[in-house]
Design a protein around this motif. Structure first.
Motif, short mmCIF file in Angstrom:
data_model
loop_
_atom_site.label_atom_id
_atom_site.label_comp_id
_atom_site.label_asym_id
_atom_site.label_seq_id
_atom_site.Cartn_x
_atom_site.Cartn_y
_atom_site.Cartn_z
N ARG A 195 2.12 -6.76 2.99
CA ARG A 195 0.91 -5.97 2.69
C ARG A 195 -0.37 -6.81 2.76
NH1 ARG A 195 2.55 -0.94 0.67
NH2 ARG A 195 4.60 -0.95 -0.29
N LYS A 251 1.33 -3.49 -5.93
CA LYS A 251 2.44 -3.46 -4.97
C LYS A 251 2.81 -4.88 -4.57
CE LYS A 251 0.68 0.84 -2.90
NZ LYS A 251 0.25 1.52 -1.65
N TYR A 296 9.91 -0.96 -0.70
CA TYR A 296 10.06 0.25 0.09
C TYR A 296 10.43 1.38 -0.86
CZ TYR A 296 15.05 -0.35 -0.54
OH TYR A 296 16.27 -0.49 -1.12
N TYR A 298 9.88 1.00 -4.48
CA TYR A 298 10.35 -0.18 -5.20
C TYR A 298 9.32 -1.29 -5.06
CZ TYR A 298 14.93 2.09 -5.20
OH TYR A 298 15.95 2.97 -5.39
N GLN A 335 6.79 -1.74 -7.13
CA GLN A 335 5.47 -1.21 -7.50
C GLN A 335 5.37 -1.03 -9.02
OE1 GLN A 335 4.41 2.29 -5.33
NE2 GLN A 335 4.49 1.24 -3.36
N GLU A 372 -4.19 -1.92 -5.95
CA GLU A 372 -4.95 -0.86 -5.28
C GLU A 372 -5.46 0.15 -6.29
OE1 GLU A 372 -2.49 -0.38 -1.15
OE2 GLU A 372 -2.87 1.43 -2.30
N GLU A 423 -0.89 13.64 1.17
CA GLU A 423 -0.43 12.53 2.02
C GLU A 423 -0.01 13.09 3.37
OE1 GLU A 423 1.80 9.28 0.28
OE2 GLU A 423 2.02 10.50 -1.51
N GLY A 456 7.89 8.01 -5.55
CA GLY A 456 7.64 7.01 -4.52
C GLY A 456 8.47 7.17 -3.25
N GLU A 460 0.70 5.86 7.68
CA GLU A 460 0.68 6.73 6.49
C GLU A 460 -0.76 6.81 6.00
OE1 GLU A 460 3.42 5.48 3.46
OE2 GLU A 460 5.04 5.18 4.89
N ASN A 505 -2.89 4.28 4.11
CA ASN A 505 -2.11 3.71 3.01
C ASN A 505 -1.34 2.51 3.52
OD1 ASN A 505 -0.44 3.18 0.79
ND2 ASN A 505 1.03 4.74 1.38
P1 ATP Z 1 7.57 3.56 1.93
O1 ATP Z 1 8.93 4.05 1.60
O2 ATP Z 1 6.69 4.58 2.56
O3 ATP Z 1 7.57 2.28 2.69
P2 ATP Z 1 6.45 2.07 -0.14
O4 ATP Z 1 7.32 1.83 -1.31
O5 ATP Z 1 6.34 1.00 0.85
O6 ATP Z 1 6.88 3.37 0.53
P3 ATP Z 1 3.71 3.06 -0.46
O7 ATP Z 1 3.78 3.99 0.68
O8 ATP Z 1 2.59 2.09 -0.46
O9 ATP Z 1 5.01 2.24 -0.71
O10 ATP Z 1 3.63 3.90 -1.81
C1 ATP Z 1 4.61 4.87 -2.11
C2 ATP Z 1 3.91 6.12 -2.63
O11 ATP Z 1 3.15 5.82 -3.81
C3 ATP Z 1 2.89 6.71 -1.66
O12 ATP Z 1 3.51 7.51 -0.68
C4 ATP Z 1 2.00 7.49 -2.63
O13 ATP Z 1 2.64 8.68 -3.04
C5 ATP Z 1 1.93 6.56 -3.84
N1 ATP Z 1 0.77 5.66 -3.71
C6 ATP Z 1 0.72 4.49 -3.05
N2 ATP Z 1 -0.50 3.94 -3.08
C7 ATP Z 1 -1.28 4.76 -3.78
C8 ATP Z 1 -2.66 4.75 -4.17
N3 ATP Z 1 -3.48 3.75 -3.86
N4 ATP Z 1 -3.13 5.81 -4.90
C9 ATP Z 1 -2.30 6.82 -5.23
N5 ATP Z 1 -0.99 6.90 -4.90
C10 ATP Z 1 -0.47 5.89 -4.18
#
Ligand code: ATP
Ligand code: MG
Length: 379
Positions: free
Chosen positions: A93, A133, A139, A142, A144, A173, A181, A207, A247, A258
């Motif tokens: 990230r 994060k 992913y 997880y 977070q 963030e 989304e 998530g 995303e 995102n």
């Molecule tokens: P992925 O499975 O898509 O890789 P991930 O665990 O890597 O997910 P993100 O996509 O960054 O992580 O975040 C997961 C979810 O958390 C997002 O789809 C959204 O619903 C929520 N989220 C993430 N960042 C924010 C933000 N800055 N403000 C509000 N909600 C958020």
């Protein structure tokens, strides 16, 4: 022609299935054992990794967290698509944010946290609602941590003190109150040809992606154009080849990135039945330098993830325009076991079809579906 995919999960499996009609064979690398396997049944093939690399026309990845030594080895062959920098940016990230900043692509207000001291006064700068994060290996939500009030900060700091922030920094963030989304999945081939799929609207729970609808409801042309422009800017700047998922958070008419995923993406599974060319075949075409396929749609689609359960009633196979895709995995909590694509001629009829589908599913595992089906039906 042959493509070698690093990672041997469902995405490699679906690339294998989509490549077959083009006469392209797909092998996968189990990145834990470094053996070459059949992506369908995971049987180990009688070929060394080096020989598989030599024989392949293109190497690619199904996920961004491939161990770096394997990526470097793959990249040295000169046949890795997308390029290693793009894959590493998707896996980290900090690199990802730097990339977005460098190309002036709007994203969430954030800070990179490398020591807990940097958390002093963070709520004054980003507000009381912050999402932290881990910069790597997160992913499906997880890795977070969410802060919803300043009073929780001390407890979080304690937790963060146990982490090696120097090695794996955090991205803090500002938590956004977005309208929804969405994601833009596009592809760019070796010749630089670009095609973007229709925007998908994504529903998450804890998530994790649960439902995608594409084309999204209430998308005017300018929003799709704005998303396509983000894709074009990013993919050209990165000299990206393959399918890339972006995303996005939609806030009114504004789109904020995102995160990006340098691969085929769960929110693009609807293209298997909902689009003239699936994202899986598009990726294979792109990395082999073949012409990209049409991104025209067959009506509107929904993709419903089957997560953490395997008691799906086969009766759903009798429903019109409903397509089951199981990955052949053993069930575990929160594990993606498969998905169901539903195609209809309008969002209203899509809602009705999803309501019919709910009769065949253990609904505790589909917390969003009923409400989403009703929303679409009444849209
Ligand atoms: P992925 O499975 O898509 O890789 P991930 O665990 O890597 O997910 P993100 O996509 O960054 O992580 O975040 C997961 C979810 O958390 C997002 O789809 C959204 O619903 C929520 N989220 C993430 N960042 C924010 C933000 N800055 N403000 C509000 N909600 C958020
Ligand atoms: Mg995400």
């Amino acid at each position: 022609m042959k493509v070698l995919v690093y990672g041997s999960g469902q995405l490699a499996q679906m690339m294998y299935l989509a490549a077959a009609p083009l006469g392209v064979s797909v092998q996968a690398v189990d990145v834990n054992t470094e053996s070459v396997v059949n992506p369908l049944d995971k049987s180990i093939l009688d070929i060394s990794l080096n020989d598989a690399i030599t024989q392949a026309d293109a190497l690619t990845v199904e996920f961004e967290h491939v161990p770096e030594h394997l990526l470097k080895h793959a990249s040295n062959s000169g046949k890795l698509y997308p390029n290693i920098d793009s894959i590493l940016a998707g896996a980290d990230r900090v690199r990802e944010k730097a990339l977005l900043q460098a190309y002036g692509i709007a994203n969430c207000e954030h800070e990179i946290i490398r020591t807990v001291q940097q958390l002093d006064g963070i709520t004054e700068r980003l507000g009381e609602r912050i999402i932290f994060k881990a910069s790597r290996d997160g992913y499906d939500g997880y890795g977070q941590w969410r802060l919803t009030s300043k009073s929780q900060l001390q407890a979080l700091i304690k937790e963060f003190q146990a982490l090696d922030l120097d090695k794996v920094p955090l991205v803090a963030e500002k938590m956004l109150a977005f309208d929804r989304e969405i994601s833009l999945i596009g592809s760019r081939n070796k010749q630089g040809q670009i095609r973007c799929f229709s925007i998908a609207e994504n529903l998450h729970h804890e998530g994790q992606l649960h439902v995608s609808v594409a084309p999204a409801t209430q998308i005017d042309e300018s929003l799709q154009t704005q998303a396509n422009e983000i894709f074009t800017k990013l993919s050209e700047a990165m000299d990206y080849v393959g399918v890339l998922a972006v995303e996005l958070f939609q806030c009114g008419e504004t789109l904020l990135v995102n995160e990006i995923a340098p691969r085929v993406h769960n929110s693009g599974h609807w293209t298997q039945q909902g689009c003239h060319t699936s994202q899986f075949q598009q990726h294979i075409r792109a990395v082999l330098g073949l012409p990209l396929g049409s991104v025209g749609t067959y009506g509107v689609s929904a993709m419903v993830n089957i997560i953490g359960c395997d008691d799906i009633d086969n009766g759903l196979l009798g429903l019109d325009n409903t397509h089951l895709h199981l990955y052949g995995k053993t069930v575990r909590a929160k594990r993606k076991m498969g998905h169901i694509n539903v195609v209809a001629d309008s969002h209203q009829n899509l809602g009705a079809s999803l309501l019919a589908l709910t009769k065949f599913l253990p609904m505790t595992h589909f917390p969003q579906l009923n409400e989403e089906a009703k929303r679409l039906k009444n849209s």
